[in-house]
Design a protein around this motif. Sequence first.
Motif, PDB file in Angstrom:
ATOM      1  N   PHE A  37       0.828  -1.209   0.000  1.00  0.00           N
ATOM      2  CA  PHE A  37       0.000   0.000   0.000  1.00  0.00           C
ATOM      3  C   PHE A  37       0.861   1.256   0.000  1.00  0.00           C
ATOM      4  CE2 PHE A  37      -1.853   3.426   2.508  1.00  0.00           C
ATOM      5  CZ  PHE A  37      -3.033   3.672   1.830  1.00  0.00           C
ATOM      6  N   PHE A  38       1.884   1.319   0.874  1.00  0.00           N
ATOM      7  CA  PHE A  38       2.735   2.515   0.934  1.00  0.00           C
ATOM      8  C   PHE A  38       3.550   2.686  -0.339  1.00  0.00           C
ATOM      9  CE2 PHE A  38       1.489   2.915   5.259  1.00  0.00           C
ATOM     10  CZ  PHE A  38       1.823   4.198   5.660  1.00  0.00           C
ATOM     11  N   ASP A  39       3.949   1.596  -0.951  1.00  0.00           N
ATOM     12  CA  ASP A  39       4.687   1.706  -2.216  1.00  0.00           C
ATOM     13  C   ASP A  39       3.850   2.409  -3.276  1.00  0.00           C
ATOM     14  OD1 ASP A  39       6.911   0.453  -1.214  1.00  0.00           O
ATOM     15  OD2 ASP A  39       6.450  -1.522  -2.054  1.00  0.00           O
ATOM     16  N   ILE A  40       2.551   2.110  -3.303  1.00  0.00           N
ATOM     17  CA  ILE A  40       1.687   2.706  -4.329  1.00  0.00           C
ATOM     18  C   ILE A  40       1.180   4.077  -3.894  1.00  0.00           C
ATOM     19  CG2 ILE A  40      -0.421   2.411  -5.685  1.00  0.00           C
ATOM     20  CD1 ILE A  40      -0.104  -0.635  -5.227  1.00  0.00           C
ATOM     21  N   ALA A  41       0.590   4.136  -2.703  1.00  0.00           N
ATOM     22  CA  ALA A  41      -0.062   5.379  -2.265  1.00  0.00           C
ATOM     23  C   ALA A  41       0.934   6.490  -1.986  1.00  0.00           C
ATOM     24  CB  ALA A  41      -0.905   5.106  -1.016  1.00  0.00           C
ATOM     25  N   HIS A  42       2.081   6.136  -1.437  1.00  0.00           N
ATOM     26  CA  HIS A  42       3.060   7.167  -1.081  1.00  0.00           C
ATOM     27  C   HIS A  42       4.147   7.329  -2.137  1.00  0.00           C
ATOM     28  CE1 HIS A  42       5.715   9.750   1.066  1.00  0.00           C
ATOM     29  NE2 HIS A  42       6.621   8.817   1.298  1.00  0.00           N
ATOM     30  N   LYS A  43       4.850   6.259  -2.425  1.00  0.00           N
ATOM     31  CA  LYS A  43       6.012   6.407  -3.304  1.00  0.00           C
ATOM     32  C   LYS A  43       5.617   6.685  -4.757  1.00  0.00           C
ATOM     33  CE  LYS A  43       9.412   3.991  -0.537  1.00  0.00           C
ATOM     34  NZ  LYS A  43       8.648   3.316   0.504  1.00  0.00           N
ATOM     35  N   LYS A  44       4.515   6.090  -5.186  1.00  0.00           N
ATOM     36  CA  LYS A  44       4.099   6.285  -6.583  1.00  0.00           C
ATOM     37  C   LYS A  44       3.223   7.512  -6.756  1.00  0.00           C
ATOM     38  CE  LYS A  44       1.977   3.843 -10.479  1.00  0.00           C
ATOM     39  NZ  LYS A  44       1.359   2.559 -10.946  1.00  0.00           N
ATOM     40  N   HIS A  45       2.234   7.700  -5.853  1.00  0.00           N
ATOM     41  CA  HIS A  45       1.234   8.761  -6.071  1.00  0.00           C
ATOM     42  C   HIS A  45       1.331   9.929  -5.093  1.00  0.00           C
ATOM     43  CE1 HIS A  45      -0.754   6.450  -9.167  1.00  0.00           C
ATOM     44  NE2 HIS A  45      -0.900   5.409  -8.349  1.00  0.00           N
ATOM     45  N   ARG A  46       2.173   9.840  -4.066  1.00  0.00           N
ATOM     46  CA  ARG A  46       2.374  10.943  -3.106  1.00  0.00           C
ATOM     47  C   ARG A  46       1.068  11.396  -2.461  1.00  0.00           C
ATOM     48  NH1 ARG A  46       7.535  10.306  -1.939  1.00  0.00           N
ATOM     49  NH2 ARG A  46       8.820  10.254  -3.801  1.00  0.00           N
ATOM     50  N   LEU A  47       0.284  10.448  -1.995  1.00  0.00           N
ATOM     51  CA  LEU A  47      -1.009  10.769  -1.403  1.00  0.00           C
ATOM     52  C   LEU A  47      -0.961  10.882   0.116  1.00  0.00           C
ATOM     53  CD1 LEU A  47      -3.326   8.407  -3.512  1.00  0.00           C
ATOM     54  CD2 LEU A  47      -2.795  10.828  -3.914  1.00  0.00           C
ATOM     55  N   ILE A  48       0.108  10.422   0.751  1.00  0.00           N
ATOM     56  CA  ILE A  48       0.176  10.391   2.217  1.00  0.00           C
ATOM     57  C   ILE A  48       0.985  11.591   2.722  1.00  0.00           C
ATOM     58  CG2 ILE A  48       0.903   9.053   4.228  1.00  0.00           C
ATOM     59  CD1 ILE A  48       0.528   6.531   2.551  1.00  0.00           C
ATOM     60  N   ILE A  49       0.438  12.299   3.682  1.00  0.00           N
ATOM     61  CA  ILE A  49       1.091  13.504   4.221  1.00  0.00           C
ATOM     62  C   ILE A  49       1.839  13.182   5.510  1.00  0.00           C
ATOM     63  CG2 ILE A  49       0.666  15.821   5.137  1.00  0.00           C
ATOM     64  CD1 ILE A  49      -1.843  15.855   3.260  1.00  0.00           C
ATOM     65  N   SER A  50       1.240  12.391   6.390  1.00  0.00           N
ATOM     66  CA  SER A  50       1.911  11.939   7.606  1.00  0.00           C
ATOM     67  C   SER A  50       1.370  10.565   7.963  1.00  0.00           C
ATOM     68  CB  SER A  50       1.709  12.919   8.772  1.00  0.00           C
ATOM     69  OG  SER A  50       0.350  12.938   9.193  1.00  0.00           O
ATOM     70  N   ALA A  51       2.136   9.842   8.786  1.00  0.00           N
ATOM     71  CA  ALA A  51       1.716   8.481   9.137  1.00  0.00           C
ATOM     72  C   ALA A  51       2.354   8.074  10.452  1.00  0.00           C
ATOM     73  CB  ALA A  51       2.110   7.497   8.038  1.00  0.00           C
ATOM     74  N   LYS A  52       1.608   7.292  11.220  1.00  0.00           N
ATOM     75  CA  LYS A  52       2.135   6.745  12.471  1.00  0.00           C
ATOM     76  C   LYS A  52       1.465   5.414  12.738  1.00  0.00           C
ATOM     77  CE  LYS A  52       2.886   7.789  17.377  1.00  0.00           C
ATOM     78  NZ  LYS A  52       4.315   7.411  17.337  1.00  0.00           N
ATOM     79  N   ASP A  53       2.266   4.445  13.187  1.00  0.00           N
ATOM     80  CA  ASP A  53       1.690   3.131  13.472  1.00  0.00           C
ATOM     81  C   ASP A  53       1.072   3.102  14.860  1.00  0.00           C
ATOM     82  OD1 ASP A  53       4.228   2.918  14.966  1.00  0.00           O
ATOM     83  OD2 ASP A  53       3.699   0.804  15.137  1.00  0.00           O
ATOM     84  N   ILE A  54       0.089   2.240  15.038  1.00  0.00           N
ATOM     85  CA  ILE A  54      -0.515   2.016  16.353  1.00  0.00           C
ATOM     86  C   ILE A  54       0.296   0.937  17.063  1.00  0.00           C
ATOM     87  CG2 ILE A  54      -2.551   1.150  17.575  1.00  0.00           C
ATOM     88  CD1 ILE A  54      -4.273   2.376  15.395  1.00  0.00           C
ATOM     89  N   SER A  55       0.718   1.229  18.285  1.00  0.00           N
ATOM     90  CA  SER A  55       1.481   0.239  19.052  1.00  0.00           C
ATOM     91  C   SER A  55       1.057   0.340  20.515  1.00  0.00           C
ATOM     92  CB  SER A  55       2.986   0.440  18.864  1.00  0.00           C
ATOM     93  OG  SER A  55       3.379   1.753  19.222  1.00  0.00           O
ATOM     94  N   MET A  56       2.002   0.547  21.427  1.00  0.00           N
ATOM     95  CA  MET A  56       1.645   0.599  22.848  1.00  0.00           C
ATOM     96  C   MET A  56       0.672   1.751  23.121  1.00  0.00           C
ATOM     97  SD  MET A  56       4.934  -0.454  25.149  1.00  0.00           S
ATOM     98  CE  MET A  56       5.721   1.128  24.981  1.00  0.00           C
ATOM     99  N   GLY A  57      -0.399   1.446  23.843  1.00  0.00           N
ATOM    100  CA  GLY A  57      -1.396   2.454  24.177  1.00  0.00           C
ATOM    101  C   GLY A  57      -2.565   2.494  23.232  1.00  0.00           C
ATOM    102  N   GLY A  58      -2.425   1.870  22.051  1.00  0.00           N
ATOM    103  CA  GLY A  58      -3.535   1.760  21.131  1.00  0.00           C
ATOM    104  C   GLY A  58      -3.850   3.009  20.333  1.00  0.00           C
TER     105      GLY A  58
END
Length: 718
Positions: free
Chosen positions: A599-620
């Motif tokens: 998904f990130f290869d296409i949405a971000h690297k190919k089409h530049r659609l993502i502005i910021s991102a953070k994964d969910i981990s401790m704390g939810g």
Amino acid sequence: MTKHFLEPEELALLESRLKRKPTEIEEAIIFSLWSEHCSYKSSKIHLKKLPTKSDKVVIGPGENAGVIDIGDGYVAVFKMESHNHPSYIDPYNGAATGVGGILRDVFTMGARPVLNMDALFFGTLNHPKTPYLLDGVVRGVGDYGNCVGVPTASGQTMFLDCYNNNILVNAFTLGIAKKEKIFLSIAKTVGADVIYVGSKTGKDGIHGATMASSSFDEESIKNRPTVQIGDPFTEKLLIEACLEVMDKSLIEAIQDMGAAGLTSSAFEMVEKGGLGVELYLDNVPLRESMTPLEIMLSESQERMLIIAEPKNSKEILDIFKKWSLDATIIGKVIKDKKVVLYYKNDIVGEFELDLIEAPVYDRKYKKPAYIDKINKEIELEAPDDLSSKLLSLISSPNLCDKSPIFEQYDSTVQTNTLKGPEGDACAIAVKQTGMAVFASTSVNPIYCYLDPYNGSAIAVLESYRNIIASGGDPIAITDCLNFGNPQNPEIMWQFVQSIEGIKDTCAKLNTPVVSGNVSLYNETTSQNIFPTPTIAMVGVSNMQDVLKSQFQFANNTIVLLNDIELNLGASQYLYWFYNKIDGKVPDPKVKLHLSLKKFFDIAHKKHRLIISAKDISMGGLACCLASMCENNIGCDIKININSNPHEFLFSESQANIIIEIKNQDFDAIESIAYESGINAYRLGFTTEEKRLKINDLINVSIDDIKKAKSSTLRKILS
């Protein structure tokens, strides 16, 4: 009468090989070489299971550090190591020399260090020693890295009572080198000179390797002389001098004098080449009067051993003297496979290399009794005030703002830092190529205690998520496997399960293990630490691919990738509010991580659609959103929650990333998600109002978020 260092069984083995009793110096040297720290005698058979190869791996385990290809003729060289016992005995010097040692592992390969990270594990904040240990370790890490001029740009810190009397200090370094300028530690030429370079030798650190391979008791905790003393300014000179002789191709092999000092470096270099060496201990530069045994086992810092053809020796000596460092010839490579030690024209030790190989143990293991007592179904009453619960949870030691720690580290020196400690993964520019190198370190010891297999898998996967959410392509890992006493079958079971989890996950992700470290006997007065297999993953991408971890603009759409698994077992919510370590560890979801990467290869690297991102981990989910708001951009979340709200908000579900996009791009994102095999849900919108709102459940200001997160460690490290 000879003082005995080895346990009776190993002493008997050595005597049977030698067909005689060893001298005191022989036994003491073998004692160090056969220590867990040097020989990996309890872990070796299991480490061989790990995947170590891919089309990006240039050099895997067996050298000072791992090497991966990052394109355009350049490589990244990296490794992680522990300095646990020394840092508990003397937190400042233990942590500082841990940083110094891992730096040497990297530049001894010919790479200029460009990035440090650390993973620190302390006891609870209310334990009387924790403030002292935390302060000393953080200052030690910061002072050494800052003085050498290498940025410490990422890391993690956790607090659990299992570390009250046995803290962990894991240090990582990454360097950049030209692919054709990698140097190894293999002696190849009979008659080559053995050259000692760096600082003078002193009595600090003697028996440090064996101390690091033993459990703590009240007496060993006082054993401060076994902790080395570092000098970062000398290390900086050593870096420049070593890189200069490497650039001029004057050396054949080079090795850091790390654990067991001159002993390990000399023995390893000739053993790898199938040769031997004569050492003239009278020639070793000394700070004080020392015996041959002390010279061989000293772990004084900032020292290297070089092997070079005699025709190059004078130029090498001149270069090191130009850099105000000691440099002298202390030996010769010989054809016979043995190490001969001379002191004042007498042979004081002689070792046939075929006879001194360390024993390898296949230790017994069994599932611990506590595993069957874990309650897999955790049910908690829904709280009345979720806003106050969120503020309390993000103020907890494991989720609070760690800036009082990383503000003491220079994260921007060398001016290559593209993303620093504020994100889950850091990114360093490789200006020679226009590429960026990404790195992240992670492990959740609670997960690893409750389920060592899945907990270790999740440690790999979280670093993987951190890198793809930062815009990178994960390539390989180094690990630092911290465990208790391997002679305890239940501890050994934890270790074996952890190896299996790492092995299976790395194989599926194609992120092999290229270097690492095992630290066993992390036990004090019979209390073992939780399994702590720290994972540091490295990735690469273009500089322009780097993503921020916090919301960047108001009036954008917030998207959740993948479904939330409702499970408060093993969570920080359960630990903080109920003081329980219990429950089912979240499902790792390896396949969904591969889909996220697509998904990130296409949405971000190919089409530049993502502005910021953070994964969910401790704390939810809720704690993730709170962190993303810290750039003074608020958010308004409106989503159907068909369950207990606290489960949805605080479950530590895996394979979830929150992204910020432009409003008009949601349809495209939804389509790419479907194509990639994941789900995408519109959560809500970023706002100019500096508040975090989630339905009618949570409504808190960003100022309150920052205040709650910042106060916990600031009080201790002020």
